[in-house]
Design a protein around this motif. Sequence first.
Motif, PDB file in Angstrom:
ATOM      1  N   ARG A   1      -8.750  -9.527 -38.998  1.00  0.00           N
ATOM      2  CA  ARG A   1      -7.590  -9.962 -40.186  1.00  0.00           C
ATOM      3  C   ARG A   1      -7.753 -10.771 -40.428  1.00  0.00           C
ATOM      4  NH1 ARG A   1      -8.552  -4.888 -40.090  1.00  0.00           N
ATOM      5  NH2 ARG A   1      -7.140  -3.436 -39.007  1.00  0.00           N
ATOM      6  N   PHE A   2      -6.975 -11.344 -41.958  1.00  0.00           N
ATOM      7  CA  PHE A   2      -6.894 -11.993 -41.993  1.00  0.00           C
ATOM      8  C   PHE A   2      -5.869 -13.437 -42.355  1.00  0.00           C
ATOM      9  CE2 PHE A   2     -10.023 -10.132 -45.157  1.00  0.00           C
ATOM     10  CZ  PHE A   2     -11.089 -11.045 -45.121  1.00  0.00           C
ATOM     11  N   ARG A   3      -6.350 -14.436 -42.241  1.00  0.00           N
ATOM     12  CA  ARG A   3      -5.012 -15.533 -42.204  1.00  0.00           C
ATOM     13  C   ARG A   3      -5.146 -15.989 -43.464  1.00  0.00           C
ATOM     14  NH1 ARG A   3      -7.456 -19.967 -40.315  1.00  0.00           N
ATOM     15  NH2 ARG A   3      -5.842 -21.657 -40.399  1.00  0.00           N
ATOM     16  N   ALA A   4      -4.473 -17.412 -44.051  1.00  0.00           N
ATOM     17  CA  ALA A   4      -4.908 -17.520 -45.148  1.00  0.00           C
ATOM     18  C   ALA A   4      -4.024 -18.597 -45.165  1.00  0.00           C
ATOM     19  CB  ALA A   4      -2.899 -16.961 -46.084  1.00  0.00           C
ATOM     20  N   PRO A   5      -5.060 -20.226 -44.904  1.00  0.00           N
ATOM     21  CA  PRO A   5      -5.027 -21.097 -45.043  1.00  0.00           C
ATOM     22  C   PRO A   5      -4.476 -22.245 -46.068  1.00  0.00           C
ATOM     23  CG  PRO A   5      -7.809 -20.461 -44.471  1.00  0.00           C
ATOM     24  CD  PRO A   5      -6.242 -19.414 -44.948  1.00  0.00           C
ATOM     25  N   ASP A   6      -4.759 -21.450 -47.723  1.00  0.00           N
ATOM     26  CA  ASP A   6      -4.394 -22.268 -48.434  1.00  0.00           C
ATOM     27  C   ASP A   6      -3.598 -21.631 -49.346  1.00  0.00           C
ATOM     28  OD1 ASP A   6      -2.937 -24.569 -49.830  1.00  0.00           O
ATOM     29  OD2 ASP A   6      -4.753 -25.861 -49.065  1.00  0.00           O
ATOM     30  N   LEU A   7      -3.514 -22.489 -50.384  1.00  0.00           N
ATOM     31  CA  LEU A   7      -3.368 -20.983 -52.111  1.00  0.00           C
ATOM     32  C   LEU A   7      -3.095 -22.292 -52.880  1.00  0.00           C
ATOM     33  CD1 LEU A   7       0.206 -19.738 -52.611  1.00  0.00           C
ATOM     34  CD2 LEU A   7      -0.110 -22.314 -50.851  1.00  0.00           C
ATOM     35  N   VAL A   8      -3.692 -21.871 -53.935  1.00  0.00           N
ATOM     36  CA  VAL A   8      -3.103 -22.413 -55.441  1.00  0.00           C
ATOM     37  C   VAL A   8      -2.156 -21.704 -56.181  1.00  0.00           C
ATOM     38  CG1 VAL A   8      -4.701 -24.507 -55.048  1.00  0.00           C
ATOM     39  CG2 VAL A   8      -5.052 -22.117 -56.488  1.00  0.00           C
ATOM     40  N   TRP A   9      -1.513 -21.908 -57.371  1.00  0.00           N
ATOM     41  CA  TRP A   9      -0.285 -21.598 -58.481  1.00  0.00           C
ATOM     42  C   TRP A   9      -1.972 -21.222 -59.016  1.00  0.00           C
ATOM     43  CZ3 TRP A   9       3.694 -19.591 -58.505  1.00  0.00           C
ATOM     44  CH2 TRP A   9       5.278 -20.023 -58.059  1.00  0.00           C
ATOM     45  N   HIS A  10      -1.709 -20.477 -60.040  1.00  0.00           N
ATOM     46  CA  HIS A  10      -2.757 -19.452 -61.456  1.00  0.00           C
ATOM     47  C   HIS A  10      -2.394 -18.494 -62.230  1.00  0.00           C
ATOM     48  CE1 HIS A  10      -6.624 -19.009 -62.650  1.00  0.00           C
ATOM     49  NE2 HIS A  10      -6.363 -17.934 -62.535  1.00  0.00           N
ATOM     50  N   GLN A  11      -2.730 -18.699 -63.609  1.00  0.00           N
ATOM     51  CA  GLN A  11      -1.821 -17.977 -64.419  1.00  0.00           C
ATOM     52  C   GLN A  11      -3.274 -17.176 -65.050  1.00  0.00           C
ATOM     53  OE1 GLN A  11       0.441 -19.911 -67.952  1.00  0.00           O
ATOM     54  NE2 GLN A  11       1.721 -18.528 -67.696  1.00  0.00           N
ATOM     55  N   TRP A  12      -3.268 -16.108 -65.103  1.00  0.00           N
ATOM     56  CA  TRP A  12      -4.406 -14.757 -66.053  1.00  0.00           C
ATOM     57  C   TRP A  12      -3.205 -14.025 -66.536  1.00  0.00           C
ATOM     58  CZ3 TRP A  12      -3.202 -14.731 -60.582  1.00  0.00           C
ATOM     59  CH2 TRP A  12      -2.895 -14.006 -60.104  1.00  0.00           C
ATOM     60  N   GLU A  13      -4.540 -13.364 -67.417  1.00  0.00           N
ATOM     61  CA  GLU A  13      -4.063 -12.482 -68.098  1.00  0.00           C
ATOM     62  C   GLU A  13      -3.237 -10.947 -67.653  1.00  0.00           C
ATOM     63  OE1 GLU A  13      -5.010 -10.846 -71.876  1.00  0.00           O
ATOM     64  OE2 GLU A  13      -3.956 -12.348 -72.572  1.00  0.00           O
ATOM     65  N   ILE A  14      -2.063 -10.410 -67.709  1.00  0.00           N
ATOM     66  CA  ILE A  14      -1.854  -9.432 -67.298  1.00  0.00           C
ATOM     67  C   ILE A  14      -1.199  -8.225 -68.288  1.00  0.00           C
ATOM     68  CG2 ILE A  14      -0.852  -7.927 -65.480  1.00  0.00           C
ATOM     69  CD1 ILE A  14      -1.183 -10.067 -63.299  1.00  0.00           C
ATOM     70  N   GLY A  15      -1.715  -7.487 -68.725  1.00  0.00           N
ATOM     71  CA  GLY A  15      -1.564  -6.421 -70.090  1.00  0.00           C
ATOM     72  C   GLY A  15      -0.831  -7.715 -71.052  1.00  0.00           C
TER      73      GLY A  15
END
Length: 349
Positions: A224-238
């Motif tokens: 099962r997954f834990r989440a050690p880190d993240l970054v903001w990201h912008q991409w195209e959706i619709g």
Amino acid sequence: MTRVRPLVPVGLLAVSALGCVSGGVESSPTPAASIEGIEEASGVTRIGEDLYIVGDHEPGTYYRLPLAGTQPPRIRIDPARLTRLELAAGPYAADLESINVLPDGRIVILSERLFCLLDKEGIVAGYDHSMAEFGGRGLEGLAVRPLEGRRARVAVLWEGGYPDPDRLPAPVAPMVCQNALRPVVVIHDLDADANEVSVKGKRVVSQFELRVPLPPGDEPFAQRFRAPDLVWHQWEIGAKQEWGFIVLLSSGYGQKPARGWPDECPESDGGKPLKYCYKWLQRFTDEGEPYGEPFDLADAWPKETRHANWEGMGWFEPRESLVFVYDEKLKKKAIDPQEAFVLPLPDGW
């Protein structure tokens, strides 16, 4: 005269229970000769031509590494080139997990133990008790993006995963460690130069769980997954540019499965199936929904650190490449000197 800001209790901060009051400002850098490396590196960010790295072993401490002369994708963390920097909170600033920079120029560091955000002088923001450490699971990730007027939109990440029974009272552990917990993201805004902000109620822009993938098998034996880190990201959706996150995911089991069970990790080290099996990148919307397919990092890492505990992630070149650091004991270094690693974004991301 240099301004000194004390560590004043904020809302439900654990620091209030410690009776912690701090004075002074950032200490003088420690001479490089006394630095052997970074014990248990847990967070990384790039500011200009330097990497800033924090470890969860040394309270009140973070490091600066100049990028001049390094050769990505493998960046040598040469102890002779490291500068040790210190927070005024000193030993109270424990279990430091992630590092970033605000639009007003302040470097901020996330403390899992105190469930708060610190700058060099004291508390910037404190989080509710729902974000406190539980069974060794707590606040691990920090992402910052600028808003108008030097304001910041901040996301902090409660890692999730299986609670550690060794970090819970014995009567409680059997009841709560059989199932993995989903990671949780809290988003809030910070005004320029704000400090001692209590992040609760109307100050919370949004809070949600991450719908992380579920590898096959039954808990507590399944990965099962834990989440050690993240970054903001912008991409195209619709046909529209939308903000979301790239999240570093790392899996493990709660109890060791029997040999030959389908729950076992398909990858082994020295003939033994791995306890910590999968390391993936996954995009998530700002409501916690997965977007697109995950990216398996197994073949991305250098051979020597393929099975390392990769804990910290930040942008190296925004929207182009990410930089990672891994958590290890200095006495058990996989590579000497240690390394950070730069990875271009997967195609289409």
